[in-house]
Write a protein that holds these residues in place. Sequence first.
Motif, PDB file in Angstrom:
ATOM      1  N   GLY A   1     -24.555  11.842 -20.801  1.00 46.16           N
ATOM      2  CA  GLY A   1     -23.393  11.114 -20.276  1.00 46.16           C
ATOM      3  C   GLY A   1     -23.661  10.418 -18.965  1.00 46.16           C
ATOM      4  O   GLY A   1     -22.924   9.503 -18.584  1.00 46.16           O
ATOM      5  N   GLN A   2     -24.703  10.803 -18.234  1.00 42.99           N
ATOM      6  CA  GLN A   2     -25.034  10.185 -16.944  1.00 42.99           C
ATOM      7  C   GLN A   2     -26.075   9.082 -17.042  1.00 42.99           C
ATOM      8  O   GLN A   2     -26.342   8.406 -16.038  1.00 42.99           O
ATOM      9  CB  GLN A   2     -25.572  11.260 -15.980  1.00 42.99           C
ATOM     10  CG  GLN A   2     -24.600  12.361 -15.637  1.00 42.99           C
ATOM     11  CD  GLN A   2     -25.225  13.401 -14.728  1.00 42.99           C
ATOM     12  OE1 GLN A   2     -25.467  13.163 -13.530  1.00 42.99           O
ATOM     13  NE2 GLN A   2     -25.495  14.584 -15.275  1.00 42.99           N
TER      14      GLN A   2
ATOM     15  N   ALA B   1     -25.801   5.468 -15.448  1.00 46.92           N
ATOM     16  CA  ALA B   1     -24.540   5.386 -14.711  1.00 46.92           C
ATOM     17  C   ALA B   1     -24.828   5.128 -13.238  1.00 46.92           C
ATOM     18  O   ALA B   1     -25.798   5.659 -12.683  1.00 46.92           O
ATOM     19  CB  ALA B   1     -23.759   6.682 -14.863  1.00 46.92           C
TER      20      ALA B   1
ATOM     21  N   THR C   1     -18.494  10.632 -14.585  1.00 44.63           N
ATOM     22  CA  THR C   1     -19.112  10.521 -15.912  1.00 44.63           C
ATOM     23  C   THR C   1     -18.616  11.658 -16.798  1.00 44.63           C
ATOM     24  O   THR C   1     -18.190  12.710 -16.327  1.00 44.63           O
ATOM     25  CB  THR C   1     -20.642  10.572 -15.813  1.00 44.63           C
ATOM     26  OG1 THR C   1     -21.033  11.814 -15.203  1.00 44.63           O
ATOM     27  CG2 THR C   1     -21.160   9.409 -14.986  1.00 44.63           C
TER      28      THR C   1
END
Length: 280
Positions: free
Chosen positions: A95-96, A99, A105
């Motif tokens: 998910g990061q 980013a 996040t």
Amino acid sequence: MGTMVAIHLSSSLLWRERLPEPMATHWSGTGVADGTGSLATYLLLGVFTLVLPGILVPFAACAMAGSRAGKPVLSGLGNGLLVSIAGLFLSGKVGQLDAPQALGTRMNAPVLIGALVVAILWGTGSALLIRGACPPRAVPEPATTAEDLSGQRSLAPGSAISSTVRGSAWFLAFLAAFAAGMAVVAVLEWKDSPATSWSLVPGVVIVVVSGVVFMTGQVVADDAGLRAYAGGFLKLLHVRPEDIEMAEAREITRANSEAGARATAARVLLSSSAPGQVSS
């Protein structure tokens, strides 16, 4: 444990250039990152979280070497827990990726769901493999008994008397209602926050396992004393013959204390007046 630690470390170092600095080290109940730390902190946090249960669970399973049921259950839960923990870290890491900053996040839902599925399958599969490798449990042959005038029955040395006990229906109903309530909340939260729903799954599993373990039990009386097992494998109580003799030496009786009542009850169940005699 070694495989999960290797996945955690290798994926972190492989994606190092695509991960923000600092990285997310804590996520809220909705799966949103709300705490950060350095890459070293993130790596050590993951290793510590994996190594601790990876060491404790095998020790607990080995301590139950004489139980054909306890060792597979503990080992399966331990393996599933390790895969789940590694999946949580991997989900947060994915998910990061790319980013600009870690805060805000979200955990990657497909990775999280996949890890939980693998954890359930691997935990169940490893428990079955270990159960198949365990030697069959030795069941003592029932002893030939003869009632005497005192209401006691003789028990041949080396034999045992065992009895299965069951918990109260109200407690089982409570656990079922609690698990059902958590499942309903998980379904209602799924649309707005899948991560919250999946975070409730371990709680439901714990409640169900607790019901299985503590709603049935086994009481065994033999030469080693009187023992009570939760779920038939988790020892909760062991009254040894020498403990009863010590209580008798102190002249503890049913009339003068609650402890005396317990000691008297234990003496009734396991008579020390004659070798190999257990009250009927």
